[in-house]
Scaffold this motif. Structure first.
Motif, PDB file in Angstrom:
ATOM      1  N   LEU A  23       0.823  -1.210   0.000  1.00  0.00           N
ATOM      2  CA  LEU A  23       0.000   0.000   0.000  1.00  0.00           C
ATOM      3  C   LEU A  23       0.861   1.267   0.000  1.00  0.00           C
ATOM      4  O   LEU A  23       0.426   2.311  -0.482  1.00  0.00           O
ATOM      5  CB  LEU A  23      -0.956   0.005   1.194  1.00  0.00           C
ATOM      6  CG  LEU A  23      -2.093  -1.022   1.115  1.00  0.00           C
ATOM      7  CD1 LEU A  23      -2.849  -1.103   2.444  1.00  0.00           C
ATOM      8  CD2 LEU A  23      -3.040  -0.692  -0.031  1.00  0.00           C
ATOM      9  N   MET A  24       2.096   1.161   0.505  1.00  0.00           N
ATOM     10  CA  MET A  24       3.030   2.290   0.469  1.00  0.00           C
ATOM     11  C   MET A  24       3.651   2.462  -0.919  1.00  0.00           C
ATOM     12  O   MET A  24       4.367   3.419  -1.165  1.00  0.00           O
ATOM     13  CB  MET A  24       4.155   2.092   1.504  1.00  0.00           C
ATOM     14  CG  MET A  24       3.715   2.212   2.942  1.00  0.00           C
ATOM     15  SD  MET A  24       5.090   1.849   4.073  1.00  0.00           S
ATOM     16  CE  MET A  24       6.130   3.297   3.816  1.00  0.00           C
ATOM     17  N   GLY A  25       3.397   1.517  -1.806  1.00  0.00           N
ATOM     18  CA  GLY A  25       3.942   1.596  -3.158  1.00  0.00           C
ATOM     19  C   GLY A  25       5.388   1.148  -3.253  1.00  0.00           C
ATOM     20  O   GLY A  25       6.078   1.485  -4.223  1.00  0.00           O
ATOM     21  N   LEU A  26       5.856   0.390  -2.267  1.00  0.00           N
ATOM     22  CA  LEU A  26       7.246  -0.059  -2.268  1.00  0.00           C
ATOM     23  C   LEU A  26       7.392  -1.372  -3.029  1.00  0.00           C
ATOM     24  O   LEU A  26       6.531  -2.245  -2.950  1.00  0.00           O
ATOM     25  CB  LEU A  26       7.748  -0.227  -0.835  1.00  0.00           C
ATOM     26  CG  LEU A  26       7.783   1.049  -0.002  1.00  0.00           C
ATOM     27  CD1 LEU A  26       8.132   0.740   1.447  1.00  0.00           C
ATOM     28  CD2 LEU A  26       8.766   2.055  -0.579  1.00  0.00           C
ATOM     29  N   ASP A  27       8.495  -1.495  -3.739  1.00  0.00           N
ATOM     30  CA  ASP A  27       8.839  -2.724  -4.431  1.00  0.00           C
ATOM     31  C   ASP A  27       9.788  -3.484  -3.502  1.00  0.00           C
ATOM     32  O   ASP A  27      10.839  -2.961  -3.126  1.00  0.00           O
ATOM     33  CB  ASP A  27       9.515  -2.380  -5.762  1.00  0.00           C
ATOM     34  CG  ASP A  27       9.813  -3.613  -6.585  1.00  0.00           C
ATOM     35  OD1 ASP A  27       9.092  -4.624  -6.443  1.00  0.00           O
ATOM     36  OD2 ASP A  27      10.777  -3.563  -7.374  1.00  0.00           O
ATOM     37  N   PHE A  28       9.404  -4.692  -3.117  1.00  0.00           N
ATOM     38  CA  PHE A  28      10.218  -5.429  -2.145  1.00  0.00           C
ATOM     39  C   PHE A  28      10.063  -6.929  -2.364  1.00  0.00           C
ATOM     40  O   PHE A  28       9.117  -7.393  -2.993  1.00  0.00           O
ATOM     41  CB  PHE A  28       9.796  -5.065  -0.716  1.00  0.00           C
ATOM     42  CG  PHE A  28       8.387  -5.468  -0.370  1.00  0.00           C
ATOM     43  CD1 PHE A  28       8.127  -6.661   0.288  1.00  0.00           C
ATOM     44  CD2 PHE A  28       7.313  -4.663  -0.721  1.00  0.00           C
ATOM     45  CE1 PHE A  28       6.831  -7.043   0.581  1.00  0.00           C
ATOM     46  CE2 PHE A  28       6.008  -5.029  -0.425  1.00  0.00           C
ATOM     47  CZ  PHE A  28       5.763  -6.229   0.232  1.00  0.00           C
TER      48      PHE A  28
END
Length: 189
Positions: A23-28
């Motif tokens: 939801l934070m838009g992080l790619d992980f």
């Protein structure tokens, strides 16, 4: 705005943390290792959360050479007594009965590491529970999964909707990851 330049590894099996990071838009990528989560008894709840997050980060010394590794630990404290994950249904019922009609604190320690650099922080949220009946507690324990949650509950679950009167602090912290503090930390890391 945070612009991701390095790959991120999230060292957590928590589906709530995975959801919040998305939801934070992080790619992980999710990476897992078993880590002993014991801690020195004299530590205060906030110190315990950070201590365990840093202990988890230490297990990823190889991976953090070329990745930002994010580790976290969430604990529930009732009158400075740390309520971890319940061992069984009886333990979950005992914890929830203790929290019923009272307030408690949820602490999440977070550690960001890259190479030798480590930045750790914590957040705390005060949670106020309405009184809940034995029947309501039994319903929650039997129909939801309190066993992978500190304090035997998830604020995003049924019990959060019927029992949580109010919170002071971060909602996402109670879910297991203080996203607003994490975003700021990533921006300056």
């Amino acid at each position: 705005m945070y612009k991701q330049k390095l790959p991120i590894l999230l060292a957590s099996k928590s589906p709530r943390r995975h959801e919040l990071m998305k939801l934070m838009g992080l790619d992980f990528k999710v990476v897992l290792k078993d880590v002993d989560e014991s801690y020195p008894e004299q530590l205060l709840p906030a110190e315990v959360a950070v201590y365990i997050a840093e202990k988890k980060a230490a297990a990823f010394s190889q991976e953090r050479q070329d990745h930002i590794v994010i580790t976290a630990d969430t604990i529930v404290a009732y009158k400075n007594e740390i309520l971890g994950k319940p061992e069984d249904a009886t333990h979950a019922i005992e914890m929830l009965s203790k929290l019923s009609g009272t307030n408690h604190q949820v602490y999440t320690g977070v550690s960001l590491s890259l190479g030798e650099k480590v930045h750790s922080f914590f957040d705390v949220t005060e949670v106020f529970f309405n009184a809940i009946t034995t029947e309501e507690i039994g319903h929650y324990v039997n129909n939801y999964n309190p066993f992978d949650k500190a304090g035997a509950y998830g604020i995003q679950d049924w019990i959060g909707f019927i029992a949580v009167e109010k919170i002071i602090g971060s909602y996402t912290n109670v879910m297991g990851l203080p996203t607003e503090k994490l975003y700021k930390a990533l921006s300056t890391f």
